[in-house]
Design a protein around this motif. Structure first.
Motif, mmCIF file in Angstrom:
data_model
loop_
_atom_site.group_PDB
_atom_site.id
_atom_site.type_symbol
_atom_site.label_atom_id
_atom_site.label_comp_id
_atom_site.label_asym_id
_atom_site.label_seq_id
_atom_site.Cartn_x
_atom_site.Cartn_y
_atom_site.Cartn_z
ATOM 1 N N VAL A 1 -4.835 45.250 9.733
ATOM 2 C CA VAL A 1 -5.046 46.488 10.482
ATOM 3 C C VAL A 1 -6.462 46.460 11.055
ATOM 4 C CG1 VAL A 1 -5.163 49.002 10.395
ATOM 5 C CG2 VAL A 1 -3.435 47.775 9.055
ATOM 6 N N VAL B 1 -1.980 45.050 13.516
ATOM 7 C CA VAL B 1 -1.835 46.427 13.994
ATOM 8 C C VAL B 1 -3.198 46.915 14.436
ATOM 9 C CG1 VAL B 1 -1.289 48.808 13.355
ATOM 10 C CG2 VAL B 1 0.137 46.933 12.506
ATOM 11 N N ILE C 1 0.734 45.003 17.317
ATOM 12 C CA ILE C 1 1.403 46.303 17.294
ATOM 13 C C ILE C 1 0.355 47.403 17.479
ATOM 14 C CG2 ILE C 1 2.999 47.775 16.031
ATOM 15 C CD1 ILE C 1 4.014 44.891 16.604
ATOM 16 N N CYS D 1 -0.552 45.410 23.824
ATOM 17 C CA CYS D 1 0.228 45.311 22.589
ATOM 18 C C CYS D 1 1.674 44.954 22.910
ATOM 19 C CB CYS D 1 0.189 46.639 21.830
ATOM 20 S SG CYS D 1 -1.446 47.088 21.221
ATOM 21 N N ALA E 1 3.659 51.980 12.031
ATOM 22 C CA ALA E 1 3.360 50.706 12.691
ATOM 23 C C ALA E 1 3.176 49.599 11.666
ATOM 24 C CB ALA E 1 2.113 50.847 13.561
ATOM 25 N N ALA F 1 5.347 46.186 11.151
ATOM 26 C CA ALA F 1 4.703 44.870 11.143
ATOM 27 C C ALA F 1 5.005 44.122 9.847
ATOM 28 C CB ALA F 1 3.199 45.038 11.331
#
Length: 267
Positions: free
Chosen positions: A16, A53, A98, A116, A189, A193
């Motif tokens: 992330v 993400v 993502i 994305c 999200a 993922a």
């Protein structure tokens, strides 16, 4: 001490990445860009990361370029626009990228959202191209990618008017792929993922992404012929055998990781 403009957090096989300038709605700077791209490059070569993400801290995704940096734009030359990596570097990522678009995405922030592969949003998500209202043009390739996402006339509408697009319209026209409850954008999200990370072949994902890029400017027969060649290559890799065996044995697959790719170049 100034906080890092980009934060990272590993959640299993998912990285992330958070734009971290919440006091200015994560306005884009060269420092933020360099850190973001460095994290993407590292994730691309990390065998333990299988999807990325991106999101924004606070109540916005990215409000676009920090306008303070454009105060002397009238004196800019081509040399001033040169960066260590091309600004479309995110599209070269071999792994799924993502977007957890948690608030406004404006100007360059809109472009980053379009880079994305898949975008999640909530009722708080909003988009604006913004460029025409700042005396600018359709920057960073948005005039190429936006029509391919929403169609030519809708792209013209959004670029010419620079109007704000709310979440419902964004979902309806394809700017948002998954519209979820407010406050759950990042979790949704990440869950998406993580499902990809567990069940999909990293090599298959990289090849599919390259197909989507190359076939955007190909005819259907060219794309079909290319797919045949790539299919034969896939048959020779261990991923197909593992994909079939894991399905028949009703277990999660154990696909090999991608090899290190250096230097990083756009697909």
């Amino acid at each position: 001490m100034t906080a890092d403009p980009v934060l990272v957090d590993r959640r299993g096989a998912v990285l992330v990445v958070t734009f971290n300038r919440p006091d200015v709605l994560n306005a884009w700077t060269n420092e933020l860009e360099d850190q973001y791209f460095d994290h993407l490059a590292a994730a691309d070569d990390d065998p333990n990361i299988r999807a990325v993400v991106i999101t924004g801290a606070g109540r916005g995704f990215c409000s676009g370029a920090d306008l303070g940096a454009l105060a002397n734009a009238g004196g800019f030359t081509e040399a001033d626009l040169v960066r260590p990596r091309d600004r479309d570097f995110p599209v070269s990522l071999r792994k799924p990228l993502i977007g957890a678009i948690n608030g406004v995405a404006a100007g360059l922030g809109f472009v980053e959202a379009l880079f994305c592969d898949v975008r999640f949003g909530s009722p708080a998500t909003r988009f604006t191209t913004a460029f025409a209202r700042r005396g600018l043009i359709a920057e960073y390739g948005i005039s190429w990618i936006l029509p391919r996402v929403v169609g030519h006339s809708r792209a013209a509408d959004l670029l010419l008017s620079s109007r704000m697009v709310d979440a419902d319209e964004a979902h309806r026209i394809g700017l948002i792929d998954h519209l979820v409850a407010e406050g759950s954008v990042l979790d949704a999200a990440v869950a998406y993922a993580q499902d990809i990370a567990v069940h999909c072949s990293p090599t298959s994902l990289a090849v599919v992404k390259s197909q989507l890029s190359a076939d955007a400017s190909s005819t259907f027969p060219e794309a079909a012929r290319r797919a045949e060649s790539l299919m034969l290559e896939a048959f020779r890799r261990p991923d197909v055998g593992e994909g079939i065996s894991s399905h028949l044995e009703r277990r999660a697959p154990n696909f090999p990781s991608l090899s290190v790719r250096s230097p990083h170049v756009n697909l």
